[in-house]
Write a protein that holds these residues in place. Structure first.
Motif, short mmCIF file in Angstrom:
data_model
loop_
_atom_site.label_atom_id
_atom_site.label_comp_id
_atom_site.label_asym_id
_atom_site.label_seq_id
_atom_site.Cartn_x
_atom_site.Cartn_y
_atom_site.Cartn_z
N GLU A 341 0.82 -1.21 0.00
CA GLU A 341 0.00 0.00 0.00
C GLU A 341 0.85 1.26 0.00
OE1 GLU A 341 -3.25 0.35 -0.35
OE2 GLU A 341 -3.34 -1.82 -0.66
N LEU A 342 1.97 1.21 0.70
CA LEU A 342 2.83 2.39 0.74
C LEU A 342 3.46 2.65 -0.62
CD1 LEU A 342 3.77 4.54 2.73
CD2 LEU A 342 5.78 3.13 3.22
N LEU A 343 3.90 1.61 -1.30
CA LEU A 343 4.45 1.79 -2.66
C LEU A 343 3.38 2.33 -3.60
CD1 LEU A 343 6.64 -1.42 -3.05
CD2 LEU A 343 7.44 0.94 -2.89
N SER A 344 2.16 1.87 -3.42
CA SER A 344 1.06 2.38 -4.25
C SER A 344 0.83 3.87 -4.01
CB SER A 344 -0.21 1.60 -3.96
OG SER A 344 -1.32 2.13 -4.68
N LYS A 345 0.91 4.28 -2.75
CA LYS A 345 0.73 5.70 -2.44
C LYS A 345 1.87 6.54 -3.00
CE LYS A 345 -2.32 5.39 1.55
NZ LYS A 345 -3.36 6.18 0.84
N VAL A 346 3.09 6.02 -2.97
CA VAL A 346 4.23 6.74 -3.53
C VAL A 346 4.03 6.95 -5.03
CG1 VAL A 346 6.69 6.54 -4.06
CG2 VAL A 346 5.87 6.06 -1.76
N LYS A 347 3.55 5.92 -5.71
CA LYS A 347 3.32 6.06 -7.15
C LYS A 347 2.23 7.09 -7.44
CE LYS A 347 4.91 1.36 -8.09
NZ LYS A 347 4.55 0.00 -8.51
N TYR A 350 3.83 10.68 -6.79
CA TYR A 350 4.80 11.13 -7.79
C TYR A 350 4.35 10.88 -9.22
CZ TYR A 350 8.06 11.61 -3.90
OH TYR A 350 8.68 11.99 -2.73
N GLY A 351 3.14 10.34 -9.41
CA GLY A 351 2.62 10.14 -10.75
C GLY A 351 3.38 9.09 -11.53
N LEU A 352 3.79 8.02 -10.88
CA LEU A 352 4.56 6.97 -11.53
C LEU A 352 3.66 5.87 -12.06
CD1 LEU A 352 7.45 6.60 -8.92
CD2 LEU A 352 7.40 8.04 -10.95
N ASP A 353 4.13 5.19 -13.09
CA ASP A 353 3.39 4.05 -13.63
C ASP A 353 3.38 2.91 -12.63
OD1 ASP A 353 2.76 5.23 -15.97
OD2 ASP A 353 4.34 4.30 -17.17
N ASP A 354 2.38 2.06 -12.73
CA ASP A 354 2.30 0.90 -11.86
C ASP A 354 3.45 -0.06 -12.11
OD1 ASP A 354 -0.01 1.88 -10.75
OD2 ASP A 354 -1.33 0.80 -12.13
N GLU A 355 4.04 -0.01 -13.32
CA GLU A 355 5.12 -0.93 -13.66
C GLU A 355 6.45 -0.54 -13.04
OE1 GLU A 355 3.19 0.57 -15.86
OE2 GLU A 355 1.82 -1.10 -16.37
N VAL A 356 6.56 0.69 -12.54
CA VAL A 356 7.82 1.13 -11.95
C VAL A 356 8.09 0.31 -10.70
CG1 VAL A 356 9.05 3.05 -10.87
CG2 VAL A 356 7.61 3.45 -12.87
N SER A 357 9.29 -0.23 -10.60
CA SER A 357 9.64 -1.09 -9.46
C SER A 357 10.63 -0.38 -8.55
CB SER A 357 10.25 -2.41 -9.95
OG SER A 357 11.41 -2.17 -10.72
N PHE A 358 10.60 -0.75 -7.28
CA PHE A 358 11.51 -0.20 -6.27
C PHE A 358 12.33 -1.34 -5.69
CE2 PHE A 358 8.43 3.08 -6.76
CZ PHE A 358 9.04 4.27 -6.39
N ARG A 359 13.58 -1.07 -5.39
CA ARG A 359 14.51 -2.08 -4.92
C ARG A 359 14.73 -1.96 -3.41
NH1 ARG A 359 20.08 -2.06 -4.12
NH2 ARG A 359 20.14 0.11 -4.76
N ASN A 360 14.73 -3.10 -2.74
CA ASN A 360 15.02 -3.12 -1.31
C ASN A 360 16.53 -3.04 -1.12
OD1 ASN A 360 15.21 -3.50 1.41
ND2 ASN A 360 14.23 -5.52 1.45
N VAL A 361 17.01 -2.02 -0.43
CA VAL A 361 18.45 -1.82 -0.28
C VAL A 361 18.97 -2.36 1.05
CG1 VAL A 361 18.43 0.19 -1.77
CG2 VAL A 361 18.15 0.48 0.69
#
Length: 1119
Positions: A341-347, A350-361
């Protein structure tokens, strides 16, 4: 966790954004960039509602409390309504009268807040308002600034925000019949963006497509970029030599709670990465929030359903440390799976596509110590706190700040795993012993690298800086003393970035990236063919303004055709000016120059970027066919780009105008080609973005550790023996080894041992200490110093002691005095008990627990019993630590603690008065020195006398108080860039100069002659030593000096104009007296050998070095 990087070589961008604009030139027309019509709410398929159908209207009404009436076409989705509610909450915090008047004219029927019935409020398709609404629908929670000519404009809600936070006045004043509108000039955009982001707002910037626009058609517009808190606007940076300050990234933060504790997720949009910290205590979580500004804060619903009673929220009652921290911030609640849900809110944000992925560092590591509690971090100055000595300020020299300081701060707040701490310590040990010169270590923000390369906006300055980073890494790889440090720091860099790269691969990729930049960017000073054009009859300023923005940025071989075209067009312009203007100038000069006579010159009209004839009274009253009359007849008034006459004194000709047009086309094409090449280089380097981020972070770590090694050496600190805990269950925890901490010669970290003001102490800890002592006896200073030394040790740093043996604790917890918290509704004793509860629940046999004056905030009897029970609990856990107290009744309690050792801060009787000795001793000290302390602090004598009388009347039977003398006494603690390649001639000069120095100073030298290059600094081994140095100035003259601070002296020299590229030779000598002798000796002898000296007069200060004062064997003959 702001040391993170992108996962992929090319970072995805939202689908609405065309890649074409990244390669556009501001000098060309791009009709393809005109934004395609964007449908409102196309991202959401939920059913829609008319605002009028929702009678509660989610609380949305006009300021006049009238219900909003909308047409059937004005529909808003649930998402739109939530955005409008979000904006309305922020508008309620506005206070300026002008802003409040604008808010009264808003109507919440569209995302802009425009009332269509007001003047300029139409939202018809095709007009500017309609176009802005389309852009707003893409980023509904960002302030929209739209370029309109020479201004950036905002309307509706956004205009109110600009007036409130950017200090701008509304357009058209405060007319009640017009929609709210505000804006700023183009030149003030950066300041406006800074004002908005500083107040927590994101901004979407819409630019106009450059170039001519067909008649009766609107200018094309496109979203050129965004400015977020912690992520500035970079559009257009590639075309200017401007170094943009890049602040510390500000993530979107989400907080939840589970059976394991608190969970904090930080998502960095720029880096397309996130970090997840789980199992946090409330104190550790608040510490992280205090040290990191966040762009948006989201709180999970799990925080509301907490049955433990330690953190209450909302309808369950307000209170708790986390509640107090979040209550002063803007936050939103969310439900569902925390990360998803948090990644969805970030997208969405910032107006990002659903396909944009984020990496766990997050890098998995076993046995990593827990993060510091808030109280621990503040009480040792890891977080700046008023009245507390700052630990960061003594770890690093004052010249080291910025990214290295942030890295050290984060390392202290989040101590590394045992193996990483060993790597850091071993690196620092090598750094403190190397004898070679070291690079300056260029530090570049990883987030800045990623954003500039992703947006194709890296400029010449940034490419030079990136190449410096790569070259300094390669320099370390080539040097035998530095390569081992480079290898050791690969793992700490992996932990800091989340990127794991093989060493050989890393070096090879650095070579490739450095060569790629070197092949494109102009780094050589001998590219004379890139000099700005010069013509005798045209002002040089004109050519400089037209060409300086692109010349010397890329190598000439890449733009040979463009350079040739510019040169030819400049010659043609010069010829046209000569033929059309010079005869007129000659005629004017030949005429009698009486007062008020003819005037004329060839002048540069800077505002119009043109060279014209400027004159008056030059037209002949009678035409007689003389020289210049034909050219005067060809003159015509000069007009600007909008077709307006410039003035009465400016004139041009058709031939000059044609030549100007050709010259401008040539320079624009050359500039466009340079920008294209720079953007191509950005795209090329982005394929190696992980390597660049890794390299930049590695240099930040290297600079931080080198600086610490130098400062620690200056302060005479030592490297501790860092021991891992023995996990064997059969090992007796009291047999020493891993469960023992020994600090010999410990001094307070805020005292400078090198200055001789610090008092040393020894602490040999194998169990829990119960510490007593008088007021001002050094108990708090002892606890604070032990805590700092232990923390520094487990982080791999040097410690303020003569020797140290420190186990790798799983947690270090320090509790000092507590204050009440009215916001939380808690007394000081409640706050103390909350912290004690946290400490006791987390203490293990691998913990270090330090509690100062336990239970001071409640009545003595019960406080004593609580303190005794806490001591029993800590003793049972097997932790190491100290509990200090003035509750002497604790010694009369039937405690079951088996391993507690009694320690005291000593006191002695001097001339009938008891005074603290600040000695840590065995035994118990029952003397508080309360009366002496009160007297010393200025309490009236009558009060003290009465207090003594009361004391004797009540406690007369206990006059046997004092210090229980220890069996032994231990020592105590006091309380109180340019990149250049050396030429062969320079190497020859250095070689000859070294030989001369060896001949002159051979018998007096302590170490071999050292060399420091133009962009290098002296090794840490020179810290605290007397040195004689020879500076080789760029003008080939030598400067000879002596100093006890070689690095500081070199920085001072290079700070002067014209000396930035100076290199140095130096030799370390024994003592300042010998350094002074050798300084004078070198000045006199090198001058006699024919070297040109800049400070020859200094050789007259002493007789050293003159022929008469030297033994025959020391006189150097000159052939």
């Amino acid at each position: 966790m702001h040391w993170i990087a992108t996962r992929n070589a090319v970072v995805s961008v939202p689908r609405w954004r065309s890649f074409a604009f990244l390669f556009r030139s501001p000098f060309r027309t791009h009709s393809s960039l005109k934004p395609s019509p964007l449908l409102l709410n196309t991202r959401y398929s939920e059913r829609t509602y008319c605002l009028g159908d929702r009678k509660s209207a989610k609380g949305i009404y006009t300021a006049s409390s009238k219900k909003v009436k909308t047409k059937s076409t004005d529909v808003l989705t649930d998402k739109d309504l939530s955005h409008l509610l979000w904006w309305k909450e922020r508008l309620q915090t506005c206070k300026k009268p002008s802003t409040l008047q604008l808010i009264e004219r808003l109507m919440y029927t569209n995302l802009l807040g425009l009332d269509p019935s007001l003047r300029n409020g139409s939202l018809k398709d095709g007009n500017l308002n309609g176009e802005m609404l389309q852009f707003k629908s893409r980023f509904p929670r960002e302030v929209l600034l739209c370029r309109v000519g020479d201004f950036y404009e905002a309307i509706g809600i956004d205009a109110c925000i600009l007036v409130e936070y950017a200090g701008l006045n509304p357009f058209g004043g405060l007319r009640s019949d017009s929609v709210p509108k505000a804006g700023c000039p183009v030149v003030n955009l950066r300041q406006t963006l800074d004002d908005l982001t500083r107040n927590g707002y994101s901004v979407c910037i819409v630019e106009e497509v450059q170039g001519p626009t067909p008649a009766r058609s609107r200018k094309g517009r496109f979203i050129s970029g965004h400015a977020h808190p912690g992520s500035p606007y970079v559009y257009g940076l590639v075309g200017v030599d401007h170094d943009l300050d890049f602040p510390e990234p500000m993530p979107v933060v989400g907080i939840s709670r589970s059976a394991r504790g608190y969970c904090m997720i930080s998502i960095f949009e720029t880096m397309k990465a996130y970090s997840l910290d789980d199992g946090l205590t409330e104190e550790a979580l608040v510490t992280k929030l205090r040290t990191r500004r966040c762009h948006h804060l989201f709180l999970h619903a799990s925080l509301r359903h907490n049955a433990s009673g330690t953190c209450r929220w909302g309808e369950f009652g307000e209170g708790g440390l986390l509640w107090g921290e979040c209550s002063g911030r803007n936050f939103e609640w969310f439900e569902g799976d925390t990360l998803t849900e948090l990644l969805s809110k970030v997208k969405d944000v910032y107006g990002l596509d659903d396909e944009v992925s984020f990496r766990n560092v997050n890098v998995p590591s076993e046995n990593r110590p827990r993060p510091l509690h808030l109280g621990t971090a503040t009480q040792i100055g890891a977080l700046p706190t008023e009245g507390i000595p700052c630990l960061l300020k003594v770890l690093l020299p004052s010249t080291c700040s910025g990214l290295p300081s942030l890295y050290v701060r984060d390392l202290l707040l989040n101590p590394p795993a045992y193996d990483i701490a060993l790597k850091i310590q071993e690196s620092c040990k090598l750094m403190s012993t190397i004898t070679c010169s070291i690079p300056e270590f260029t530090c570049v923000s990883s987030a800045k690298l990623v954003k500039l390369l992703e947006q194709r906006e890296a400029n010449y300055i940034e490419f030079c800086r990136i190449k410096n980073v790569l070259d300094e890494v390669l320099h370390m790889h080539r040097h035998p003393e530095l390569v081992e440090i480079l290898k050791l720091l690969m793992e700490p860099t992996w932990v800091a970035t989340g990127l794991q790269i093989d060493f050989e691969t890393f070096v090879n990729e650095c070579h490739w990236a450095s060569d790629s930049i070197g092949e494109m960017i102009s780094l050589d000073e001998d590219e004379s063919h890139q000099n700005v054009s010069k013509c005798e009859n045209i002002p040089n300023e004109f050519f400089y303004d037209m060409e300086s923005s692109w010349r010397g940025r890329v190598k000439g071989i890449h733009i040979e055709e463009e350079i040739t075209r510019v040169a030819k067009s400049a010659e043609a312009l010069s010829l046209a000016v000569t033929e059309d203007f010079h005869p007129i100038i000659s005629r004017i000069k030949a005429m009698a120059a009486s007062l008020g006579g003819s005037k004329g010159e060839i002048a540069y009209a800077k505002e119009h970027e043109s060279v014209w004839f400027k004159g008056k009274r030059f037209t002949p009253s009678v035409w007689g066919g003389t020289t210049g009359e034909e050219q005067i007849k060809q003159l015509k008034p000069a007009f600007d780009s909008k077709g307006k006459k410039v003035g009465e004194e400016w004139f041009t000709t058709q031939k000059v105008e044609a030549a100007l047009i050709r010259y401008h086309e040539a320079t624009e094409n050359a500039n466009a080609r340079v920008l294209e090449l720079l953007r191509e280089l950005s795209a090329k380097l982005q394929t190696k973005i992980n390597v660049l981020v890794f390299a930049s972070m590695l240099l930040v770590i290297v600079k931080a550790l080198f600086s610490h090694a130098c400062e620690g050496r200056r302060r005479k600190w030592v490297f501790p023996t860092l021991a891992g805990f023995n996990t064997d269950a059969d090992v007796n925890p009291l047999d020493g080894g891993a469960t023992r901490m020994k600090l010999t010669g410990l001094s307070p970290y805020w005292f400078d041992v090198a200055s001789g003001t610090a008092v040393h102490n020894m602490v040999d800890m194998q169990s829990l200490f119960l510490l007593t002592g008088p007021n001002g006896g050094g108990k708090s200073s002892l606890l604070r110093s032990i805590c700092a030394a232990a923390l520094l040790g487990i982080c791999g740093f040097m410690v303020p002691a003569e020797s140290a043996y420190i186990p790798h604790f799983d947690s270090i917890m320090l509790h000092m005095k507590s204050y009440d918290s009215p916001v939380d509704g808690k007394s000081s004793f409640q706050v103390e008990m909350s912290e004690i509860r946290s400490i006791v629940s987390q203490a293990t046999s691998r913990s270090l627990v330090l509690i100062d004056e336990i239970c001071r905030g409640t009545e003595t009897a019960k406080g004593t019993c609580i303190a005794g029970s806490v001591i029993e609990s800590l003793d049972a856990s097997g932790c190491l630590g100290i509990v200090s107290t003035h509750l002497h009744g604790i010694f009369d309690l039937p405690l079951t603690a088996k391993n507690v050792t009694y320690k005291a801060m000593g006191a002695e009787n001097v001339e009938g008065q008891t005074k603290p000795t600040w000695k840590l001793t065995d035994g118990v000290c029952r003397e508080s020195l309360a009366f002496e302390t009160a007297k010393r602090e200025g309490v009236p004598g009558t009060i003290i006398q009465r207090a003594e009388a009361l004391y004797l009347s009540v406690y007369a039977k206990d006059t046997s108080f004092g210090v229980v003398r220890p069996n032994k006494t231990e020592t105590i603690l006091d309380s109180g860039r340019e990149i250049s390649k050396p030429l062969s001639s320079e190497r020859s000069l250095e070689k000859d100069l070294t030989k001369a120095i060896l001949k002159i100073c051979g018998k007096k030298m302590f170490e071999p002659v050292g060399s420091i290059g133009a962009r290098e600094l002296p090794p840490p081994s020179t810290v605290g030593s007397s040195c004689v140095y020879v500076m080789k100035r760029p003008d080939k003259r030598l400067y000879i000096g002596q100093t006890d601070d070689l690095e500081g002296r070199i920085r001072a020299h290079r700070a002067k104009e014209g000396l930035q590229g100076s290199s140095f030779l130096y030799l370390v000598v024994q003592g300042k007296s010998m350094a002074c002798q050798l300084e004078t000796l070198l000045i006199n002898q090198l001058h006699e050998q024919g070297y040109s000296l800049a400070n020859l007069a200094d050789g007259k200060h002493r007789n050293f070095g003159t022929t008469s004062s030297l033994p025959t064997s020391d006189v150097v003959s000159i052939s």
